[in-house]
Design a protein around this motif. Structure first.
Motif, PDB file in Angstrom:
ATOM      1  N   THR A 192       0.866  -1.172   0.000  1.00  0.00           N
ATOM      2  CA  THR A 192       0.000   0.000   0.000  1.00  0.00           C
ATOM      3  C   THR A 192       0.905   1.224   0.000  1.00  0.00           C
ATOM      4  O   THR A 192       2.125   1.097   0.007  1.00  0.00           O
ATOM      5  N   GLU A 246       2.346  -5.123   3.082  1.00  0.00           N
ATOM      6  CA  GLU A 246       1.560  -6.075   3.871  1.00  0.00           C
ATOM      7  C   GLU A 246       2.108  -7.479   3.777  1.00  0.00           C
ATOM      8  O   GLU A 246       1.879  -8.297   4.661  1.00  0.00           O
ATOM      9  N   ASN A 306      -2.906  -6.009  -6.023  1.00  0.00           N
ATOM     10  CA  ASN A 306      -3.318  -4.716  -5.470  1.00  0.00           C
ATOM     11  C   ASN A 306      -4.644  -4.813  -4.729  1.00  0.00           C
ATOM     12  O   ASN A 306      -4.806  -4.266  -3.649  1.00  0.00           O
ATOM     13  N   THR A 316      -4.138  -6.642  -1.532  1.00  0.00           N
ATOM     14  CA  THR A 316      -3.415  -5.813  -0.562  1.00  0.00           C
ATOM     15  C   THR A 316      -4.382  -4.945   0.227  1.00  0.00           C
ATOM     16  O   THR A 316      -4.306  -4.859   1.449  1.00  0.00           O
ATOM     17  N   ALA A 317      -5.320  -4.334  -0.512  1.00  0.00           N
ATOM     18  CA  ALA A 317      -6.299  -3.483   0.162  1.00  0.00           C
ATOM     19  C   ALA A 317      -7.074  -4.297   1.192  1.00  0.00           C
ATOM     20  O   ALA A 317      -7.333  -3.841   2.304  1.00  0.00           O
ATOM     21  N   GLU A 325      -4.832  -5.157   4.173  1.00  0.00           N
ATOM     22  CA  GLU A 325      -4.625  -3.966   4.992  1.00  0.00           C
ATOM     23  C   GLU A 325      -5.858  -3.716   5.865  1.00  0.00           C
ATOM     24  O   GLU A 325      -5.750  -3.464   7.062  1.00  0.00           O
TER      25      GLU A 325
END
Lengths: 527, 232
Positions: A241, A246, A273, A276-277, A280
Motif C-alpha cells: 500500500t 503487507e 493490489n 493488498t487493500a 490492509e
C-alpha cells in the motif's frame, strides 16, 4: 477443430508448411481446368487460413511459400521457376504483396481478438475475486482463493502468500504446490528479501514506465544474491500500500518452463493490489478490535474497582461507626442492646467476606489458571460446597431440599460451586430478608437442574436476559447499595463453559427462580 | 481434693498480630495456656521448649512455610496440629493433612467453630491408640473384625472396596482424611492420584449407608481435601 487450432498455435510454421503442401497436392491435378491466374485466389485463401489459425508470422511464411509454389507448379513452364509471359511476373509480385498484406491484417486481427478474450477472462476473474474481498471472509480463505486463481491464470506450479505479522515479521500464511513437491528453500529467503526491500523479483522488463497500465507497479528488480545468478522463472510481487508493505505474493515457475511476460504479469499485479487493500483492511480491523478490547478491559477494571471499593468500604464504615459507638466512654449499654449492635457488626463482616470471596473468584477467572478442570463429582457435593461458602449467618436462611439421590456429574467443582454461590448470594441479598431462600435440584434423562428460589417480586420478563450481563443491576435492586454487578455474569460464563444453561423464571406462587441446567454424562465404570 | 488440673498448653503460630491477639484472647478466656510464635523458626523452638498439647499453625508463614513446619515437627511431635488457611488454597490444605496435620480451619472462622475443633482434637489424643472392633454412629454399626455393617439392625451389603473405605474413615472418625491417604491405604501408593475413582466409590457407598445420600450425615465431604466420618 480444437486440436487443429491448438496444433496451429503451437507449431505455427509447421502448420503453414503443411497447409501449402496439402493445398498444392490438391490443386495440381486440376491446373489445366482453370486459368493460371485463378489459382492465386485459392492460395490467398490458404494464407488467410494460416493467419487466422497461427498468426502473423506463419502467415508471412505461407505467403512466401505460396509465391514460390504458384510460380513452380502453376505458371508455365510448369515445374520450373522460369516464367515465359512477362505479364506473369507482374501478377506474381502483386500476389506476393496482396498475400503478405492479407496475412498481416488477418493475423493481427486474430491476435487482437485473442488478447481481448484473455483480457475479458482476466477481468471476470478479477471481478469475481473482488466480490469475495467485499465479503467478510477470513484472511486465509482469501489467500487460498487468490493462489488458486493465480495458478489457474498463469499455469504456475506453485504459489504462496506471505504476510507481515503485528511485529512486522514476515511469515508464510499459505502455500500450494502441484503434486505436493515441497517448495525450494530459497523461496522463503527471497520473499524475505523482497519484503525488506519492498521490491518485486522476477518481473519482466518494462519498456515505458509512463504506460498507464504500468503505474502503480512495484519497482522491478532481479534477485542478484551471490551464487544465484541464473534468471529466476518465478515471481515475487510485494503486496504494497502507499505506506506499508503487507506481504509478498509468490508465484512459482510456469509448468511449461516459459518465463513470465508482460501480459501475464498485468492481471497478477491487479489482483495483488486488490488483495493488498483487503489484507490492509483486515490488519487495521484487528488492530482496532485489539484497541477496543483494551479500552473495554480498562473500563471493566475501573468499574470493578469503584464497585468493589464501595463494597469493601461500606461495611467497614458501618463496623467502625458501631464499634466507636459501643466504646464511647460515657455510654452505659444494657446487654440486649450490646448484643444487637454486635450482631450488626457480624452482618457487615459477612458482607465483607462475600465481597472478598467474589473478588478472589474474579481474579482467578481473569488469570489463565481458571481453565475448568472437568472431573467426576457427586452433584450433592457440588451443591454443599457452594452452600458452605456462604457465611454462617446467611446460610441459616437457606432451605435445602434435595431429592434423596443425585447423580455424578463431570464438572469443575470449584467453578460450578461458585456459579451456584453467586445465585445464592444474589437471592439472599435481593430477596425479602426474613424468609428462607430455597435451594433444590432434580435429575432428568440427560441433564440435571439446580435452582435457587426467592420469595421476592420476581424478575420482569424484559430483564431476564439482561440481569446476566456484566454490571447490570435489576431495576428493583436499585434500593440496595450492595453487589458488584458481576455475580450473575460470572455464573453464566461458567455454566456456558460447561455446556449448560442458566436462566431465571417465575417461582410459584411468586418470586424469582434461578436455574442452572447441566448435561449428565454416563458415569465412569469401576474396574 | 484433687490436684489442681494442669492447664492445657496451646502453641499458636501466626505471622499476623491481629490473629495472634484474637486467638490469645479467645483461648485464655477458656482457661487454656497460650504460647505465641510469629514464624516457623520460632514455632519449632517453642515446640521443643514447651511441648504443647496442641498446635495451631498458620499455613502462610514468612520464611519456613506452615507445611514445612508441620513436616519438621511430625518427626517427633505426636500432639494434634490444627492448620489455619485462607479459602483459596484447598490444594495446600490437602498437602498439609498429608504432611501430618490433623485438621484445618478456614479463615475467617467463628469462635464456636474453633473451640469445637480444638475440643475434638484433644479428645482424640488418647483413644486413637486403641483400635475399636465395633464402631457405632447413630443407628449405623460397623463391625470391623467381622466386616459387617448394619443400619437399624439390617445388614448392608458392601463391596470389599466400599467396606475398606468406610472402615478406614470410621476408625479415624471426626478427622479429615485426604483422598490421597485413602487411596494409598486401600489401593496402594501407585493409585494416590485417582481421586475420581474414589469419589465414585464414595457415591455408591453413600447410597447404601446414608438415610439421605444427597445430604450425607456419616460421610462428609471436605471440598478439595477429602472426607470426614461423623460419629454424631
Amino acid at each position: 477443430m480444437k486440436t487443429l487450432k491448438r496444433f496451429a498455435e503451437k507449431h505455427g510454421y509447421l502448420f503453414s508448411i503443411l497447409c501449402v503442401i496439402i493445398a498444392t497436392t490438391l490443386f495440381s491435378p486440376g491446373r489445366d481446368y482453370f486459368a493460371k491466374g485463378q489459382w492465386a485466389f485459392l492460395y490467398l485463401l490458404i494464407v488467410g487460413l494460416v493467419a487466422g489459425f497461427a498468426g502473423v508470422k506463419p502467415a508471412l511464411l505461407t505467403a512466401i511459400l505460396a509465391f514460390f509454389t504458384w510460380n513452380f507448379f502453376f505458371l508455365p513452364p510448369y515445374n520450373t521457376f522460369r516464367i515465359h509471359d512477362p505479364k506473369d511476373w507482374l501478377s506474381l509480385f502483386v500476389f506476393l504483396v496482396v498475400a503478405v498484406e492479407m496475412g498481416m491484417q488477418t493475423g493481427r486481427m486474430r491476435e487482437h481478438e485473442a488478447e481481448a478474450r484473455a483480457h475479458e477472462r482476466e477481468m471476470s476473474m478479477l471481478n469475481q475475486f473482488s466480490a469475495h474481498l467485499v465479503s467478510d471472509a477470513p484472511v486465509a480463505d482469501i489467500a487460498k482463493l487468490m493462489m488458486s486463481q493465480v495458478m489457474e491464470m498463469t499455469h504456475a506450479d506453485s504459489a504462496a502468500v506471505y504476510l507481515a505479522d503485528v511485529e512486522g515479521k514476515l511469515y508464510e500464511l499459505l502455500s500450494v504446490t502441484n503434486d505436493d513437491i515441497p517448495m525450494e528453500k530459497s523461496v522463503n529467503q527471497i520473499a524475505e528479501w523482497a519484503y525488506k526491500q519492498s521490491k518485486a523479483v522476477g518481473l519482466p522488463k518494462i519498456e515505458k514506465r509512463s504506460d498507464p497500465s504500468v503505474v502503480g507497479w512495484p519497482i522491478s528488480a532481479t534477485f542478484d544474491q551471490a551464487g544465484a545468478e541464473k534468471e529466476r522463472k518465478d515471481l515475487f510481487i510485494p503486496l504494497q500500500t502507499a505506506e506499508k508493505i503487507e506481504g509478498i505474493l509468490y508465484i512459482g515457475p510456469k509448468t511449461n518452463g516459459h518465463s513470465y511476460c508482460f501480459s501475464d504479469v498485468r492481471p497478477l499485479i491487479a489482483m495483488a493490489n486488490q488483495a493488498t487493500a483487503f489484507f490492509e483492511r483486515k490488519r487495521l480491523q484487528s488492530v482496532a478490535v485489539r484497541a477496543e478490547a483494551l479500552i473495554e478491559a480498562n473500563k471493566l477494571k475501573s468499574t470493578l474497582i469503584s464497585s468493589v471499593s464501595h463494597e469493601l468500604k461500606t461495611p467497614i464504615a458501618s463496623i467502625m461507626a458501631t464499634i466507636s459507638n459501643l466504646t464511647t466512654e460515657d455510654m452505659k449499654w444494657d446487654a440486649v442492646a450490646f448484643q444487637q449492635e454486635l450482631a450488626s457488626v457480624q452482618d457487615d463482616l459477612d458482607r465483607l467476606t462475600n465481597s472478598i470471596n467474589a473478588l478472589l473468584n474474579l481474579s482467578r477467572l481473569e488469570s489463565e489458571d481458571w481453565k475448568p478442570k472437568m472431573e467426576w463429582f457427586d452433584l450433592a457435593d457440588v451443591i454443599w460446597a457452594a452452600v458452605s461458602k456462604i457465611p454462617q449467618k446467611q446460610r441459616s436462611r437457606i432451605e435445602v431440599n434435595l431429592p434423596n439421590e443425585l447423580p455424578m456429574v463431570r464438572v469443575d467443582l470449584m467453578q460450578i460451586a461458585s456459579a451456584l454461590e453467586n445465585l445464592l448470594i444474589n437471592s439472599l441479598t435481593y430477596g425479602p430478608q426474613d424468609v428462607p431462600v430455597k435451594l433444590g435440584a432434580s435429575e432428568e434423562d440427560e441433564y440435571c437442574r439446580i435452582w435457587v428460589e426467592d420469595k421476592g417480586p420476581g424478575i420482569a420478563p424484559d430483564e431476564r436476559e439482561r440481569i446476566f450481563e456484566k454490571f447490570y443491576r435489576g431495576k428493583s435492586s436499585s434500593r440496595f447499595s450492595s453487589g458488584t454487578g458481576l455475580g450473575l455474569a460470572v455464573s453464566r460464563e461458567i455454566v456456558h463453559y460447561h455446556g449448560g444453561r442458566i436462566w431465571v423464571e417465575d417461582a410459584i406462587p411468586h418470586g424469582a427462580r434461578f436455574v442452572i441446567s447441566l448435561p449428565i454424562e454416563k458415569e465412569p465404570q469401576l474396574q | 481434693m484433687s490436684a489442681p488440673e494442669r492447664k492445657i498448653k496451646i502453641l499458636v503460630v501466626d505471622d499476623e498480630v491481629q490473629i495472634r491477639r484474637a486467638l490469645k484472647a479467645i483461648l485464655t478466656a477458656r482457661k487454656y495456656e497460650v504460647i505465641l510464635a510469629e514464624n516457623g523458626e520460632e514455632a519449632i523452638d517453642s515446640a521443643i521448649d514447651s511441648i504443647p498439647d496442641l498446635l495451631i499453625l498458620d499455613m502462610a508463614l514468612p520464611g519456613i512455610k506452615g507445611i514445612d513446619v508441620c513436616r519438621e515437627l511430625r518427626n517427633w511431635y505426636k500432639g494434634p496440629i490444627l492448620m489455619l488457611s485462607v479459602i483459596s488454597d484447598d490444594y495446600e490444605k490437602a498437602i498439609a493433612l498429608d504432611m501430618g496435620a490433623d485438621d484445618y480451619l478456614t479463615k475467617p472462622f467463628s469462635t464456636t467453630e474453633l473451640l469445637a475443633r480444638i475440643r475434638a482434637l484433644l479428645r482424640r489424643v488418647t483413644p486413637d491408640a486403641i483400635v475399636q472392633p465395633v464402631i457405632n454412629a447413630g443407628d449405623l454399626t460397623i463391625d470391623i473384625a467381622k466386616r459387617i455393617v448394619t443400619r437399624d439392625g439390617k445388614d448392608i451389603e458392601l463391596t470389599r472396596m466400599e467396606f475398606d473405605i468406610l472402615a478406614y474413615l470410621a476408625q479415624n472418625a471426626d478427622r479429615v482424611i485426604t483422598s490421597k491417604m485413602l487411596l494409598e491405604k486401600i489401593w496402594g501408593p501407585e493409585y494416590a492420584e485417582d481421586a475420581q475413582t474414589l469419589r465414585v466409590h464414595i457415591s455408591h457407598l453413600r447410597k447404601k449407608i446414608e438415610p439421605q445420600p444427597s445430604s450425607p450425615r456419616f460421610i462428609l465431604t471436605e471440598t478439595g481435601v477429602g472426607f470426614r466420618f461423623s460419629l454424631s
